[in-house]
Write a protein that holds these residues in place. Structure first.
Motif, PDB file in Angstrom:
ATOM      1  N   ARG A  98      21.864  73.548  67.542  1.00 35.89           N
ATOM      2  CA  ARG A  98      21.889  74.794  66.405  1.00 35.89           C
ATOM      3  C   ARG A  98      22.086  73.656  65.138  1.00 35.89           C
ATOM      4  O   ARG A  98      23.128  73.693  65.162  1.00 35.89           O
ATOM      5  CB  ARG A  98      22.496  75.297  66.425  1.00 35.89           C
ATOM      6  CG  ARG A  98      22.941  76.089  67.701  1.00 35.89           C
ATOM      7  CD  ARG A  98      24.397  77.414  68.172  1.00 35.89           C
ATOM      8  NE  ARG A  98      25.653  76.661  68.122  1.00 35.89           N
ATOM      9  CZ  ARG A  98      26.513  76.802  67.832  1.00 35.89           C
ATOM     10  NH1 ARG A  98      25.903  78.118  66.111  1.00 35.89           N
ATOM     11  NH2 ARG A  98      27.357  76.614  67.740  1.00 35.89           N
ATOM     12  N   ILE A  99      20.914  73.386  64.333  1.00 29.06           N
ATOM     13  CA  ILE A  99      20.684  73.168  62.869  1.00 29.06           C
ATOM     14  C   ILE A  99      21.327  74.203  61.499  1.00 29.06           C
ATOM     15  O   ILE A  99      20.659  74.968  61.647  1.00 29.06           O
ATOM     16  CB  ILE A  99      19.487  72.626  62.500  1.00 29.06           C
ATOM     17  CG1 ILE A  99      19.098  71.475  63.666  1.00 29.06           C
ATOM     18  CG2 ILE A  99      19.094  71.980  61.590  1.00 29.06           C
ATOM     19  CD1 ILE A  99      17.974  70.652  63.865  1.00 29.06           C
ATOM     20  N   ILE A 100      22.140  74.142  61.087  1.00 30.91           N
ATOM     21  CA  ILE A 100      22.635  74.658  60.585  1.00 30.91           C
ATOM     22  C   ILE A 100      22.326  74.456  58.584  1.00 30.91           C
ATOM     23  O   ILE A 100      23.062  73.123  57.911  1.00 30.91           O
ATOM     24  CB  ILE A 100      24.395  74.970  60.528  1.00 30.91           C
ATOM     25  CG1 ILE A 100      24.712  75.248  62.096  1.00 30.91           C
ATOM     26  CG2 ILE A 100      25.024  75.855  59.888  1.00 30.91           C
ATOM     27  CD1 ILE A 100      24.732  76.301  62.271  1.00 30.91           C
ATOM     28  N   LYS A 101      22.008  74.896  58.550  1.00 30.06           N
ATOM     29  CA  LYS A 101      21.172  74.921  56.768  1.00 30.06           C
ATOM     30  C   LYS A 101      21.550  76.702  56.412  1.00 30.06           C
ATOM     31  O   LYS A 101      21.354  77.298  56.567  1.00 30.06           O
ATOM     32  CB  LYS A 101      20.020  74.163  56.470  1.00 30.06           C
ATOM     33  CG  LYS A 101      19.599  74.480  55.211  1.00 30.06           C
ATOM     34  CD  LYS A 101      17.413  74.260  54.681  1.00 30.06           C
ATOM     35  CE  LYS A 101      17.624  73.787  53.572  1.00 30.06           C
ATOM     36  NZ  LYS A 101      16.749  74.088  52.918  1.00 30.06           N
ATOM     37  N   PRO A 102      22.564  76.935  55.840  1.00 32.73           N
ATOM     38  CA  PRO A 102      23.323  77.627  54.832  1.00 32.73           C
ATOM     39  C   PRO A 102      22.162  78.567  54.852  1.00 32.73           C
ATOM     40  O   PRO A 102      21.341  77.480  53.147  1.00 32.73           O
ATOM     41  CB  PRO A 102      24.648  77.402  54.043  1.00 32.73           C
ATOM     42  CG  PRO A 102      24.325  76.089  54.369  1.00 32.73           C
ATOM     43  CD  PRO A 102      23.560  75.429  54.977  1.00 32.73           C
ATOM     44  N   GLY A 103      21.997  79.485  55.056  1.00 26.13           N
ATOM     45  CA  GLY A 103      21.346  80.597  54.010  1.00 26.13           C
ATOM     46  C   GLY A 103      19.852  80.957  55.027  1.00 26.13           C
ATOM     47  O   GLY A 103      18.535  81.424  54.203  1.00 26.13           O
ATOM     48  N   PRO A 136      24.591  75.761  72.362  1.00 26.31           N
ATOM     49  CA  PRO A 136      24.720  74.227  72.128  1.00 26.31           C
ATOM     50  C   PRO A 136      25.796  73.614  70.686  1.00 26.31           C
ATOM     51  O   PRO A 136      25.639  75.106  69.231  1.00 26.31           O
ATOM     52  CB  PRO A 136      23.019  74.190  71.722  1.00 26.31           C
ATOM     53  CG  PRO A 136      22.887  74.541  72.733  1.00 26.31           C
ATOM     54  CD  PRO A 136      23.341  76.037  72.501  1.00 26.31           C
ATOM     55  N   GLU A 137      26.326  72.657  70.292  1.00 30.18           N
ATOM     56  CA  GLU A 137      27.039  72.826  69.409  1.00 30.18           C
ATOM     57  C   GLU A 137      26.506  72.638  68.156  1.00 30.18           C
ATOM     58  O   GLU A 137      25.176  72.561  68.087  1.00 30.18           O
ATOM     59  CB  GLU A 137      27.257  71.024  69.417  1.00 30.18           C
ATOM     60  CG  GLU A 137      28.896  70.677  67.866  1.00 30.18           C
ATOM     61  CD  GLU A 137      28.993  69.350  68.518  1.00 30.18           C
ATOM     62  OE1 GLU A 137      30.294  68.904  67.822  1.00 30.18           O
ATOM     63  OE2 GLU A 137      28.541  68.970  69.559  1.00 30.18           O
ATOM     64  N   ALA A 138      27.077  72.882  66.528  1.00 35.64           N
ATOM     65  CA  ALA A 138      25.827  73.383  65.576  1.00 35.64           C
ATOM     66  C   ALA A 138      26.011  72.106  64.731  1.00 35.64           C
ATOM     67  O   ALA A 138      27.073  70.942  65.258  1.00 35.64           O
ATOM     68  CB  ALA A 138      27.181  73.822  64.622  1.00 35.64           C
TER      69      ALA A 138
END
Length: 285
Positions: free
Chosen positions: A164-169, A228-230
């Motif tokens: 879980r790839i996190i990119k805000p917005g 899955p881990e962020a």
């Protein structure tokens, strides 16, 4: 007889064939092995590059190109002059919503300016323009991220390799391959009468642009597996291709396929689409 010449007969075009009634379908593919597989599905198949497509282009009532551009469009590089004389009553070109570039999560529709942020997106803009210059009854389909049987998050979630790839917005639009197929079939049944003068352009996406990490989490929940881990995008190891997808964030409107083509999406959001894939992939197992 109505004849569809499908150049680069891949995932989306193969989903279209069952939607067509009374068509002779000729598909091109790059290897004899793949051509044999298409023949096994009841299609006529030719290997291209390697076969002269000119007689097929001049004999087709419908032409669909799914071939991605490189420095130029391979189909036009080889057959632009032939295509100018093609008698086809419908020509389809599969493009991408990447032509709109990054909008910081804002909405785009078919009238939005083209501002591609990637090399691939710029190549698509050039290809769209080159096809439009031929004077054909051109219908351009700007596809969002494609998923469907065999192409979805479940394999990676099951294997423990999903992230879980996190990119805000960050938001992406998506489309189930069967909804691509029904949009194409609807357009073939209802060609735009002005497509020779100005290309008919359709965004092909579902109703629910969503952050990619939500889709992965939902897939894990459906499988009753750990979410899955962020991972922050700054810390994620990604291929240049994967990273380029995260360079663009936008929400894509799909009103035109509904209004002009009468399409009712079978899978209006990723939840409906993943539920369908779970049933199919469960049956396959």
């Amino acid at each position: 007889m109505k004849t569809l010449l499908s150049i680069g007969h891949g995932f989306s075009a193969r989903a279209l064939v069952p939607q067509l009634d009374g068509f002779r379908v000729i598909g091109t593919t790059r290897t004899e092995e793949k051509a044999a597989a298409l023949r096994g599905e009841g299609l006529e198949a030719v290997v291209w590059p390697g076969t002269d497509l000119s007689p097929l282009i001049l004999g087709a009532t419908h032409i669909l190109s799914s071939v991605a551009p490189g420095d130029g469009d391979p189909v036009l590089d080889a057959y632009a002059d032939t295509l100018r004389h093609a008698p086809a009553q419908w020509v389809g070109y599969l493009s991408t919503t990447g032509v709109y570039g990054d909008r910081g999560g804002d909405w785009v529709d078919e009238s939005s300016a083209l501002k591609p942020a990637t090399k691939r997106g710029r190549a698509r803009v050039r290809a769209e323009g080159a096809w439009a210059e031929l004077g054909l009854p051109l219908h351009i389909f700007r596809l969002a991220g494609i998923y469907g049987p065999g192409r979805g998050p479940f394999v990676k979630v099951r294997a423990g390799t999903a992230r879980r790839i996190i990119k805000p917005g960050q938001v992406f639009s998506r489309i189930h391959v069967e909804d691509i197929a029904q949009v194409l079939a609807a357009s073939i049944a209802r060609p735009d009468p002005d497509a020779c003068e100005r290309s008919a352009i359709y965004n092909v996406c579902d109703d629910d642009p969503a952050p990619p990490q939500e889709v992965i989490a939902h897939a894990a929940n459906l499988l009753d597996l750990p979410v899955p881990e962020a991972v922050r995008i700054e810390d994620a190891e990604m291929t240049p291709m994967a990273r380029s997808f995260y360079a663009e964030s936008k929400k894509v409107r799909n009103d035109r396929i509904k209004r002009d083509l009468g399409v009712v999406l079978k899978y209006p959001d990723y939840r409906a689409g993943l539920a369908d894939l779970l049933v199919r992939e469960g049956a396959a197992h």
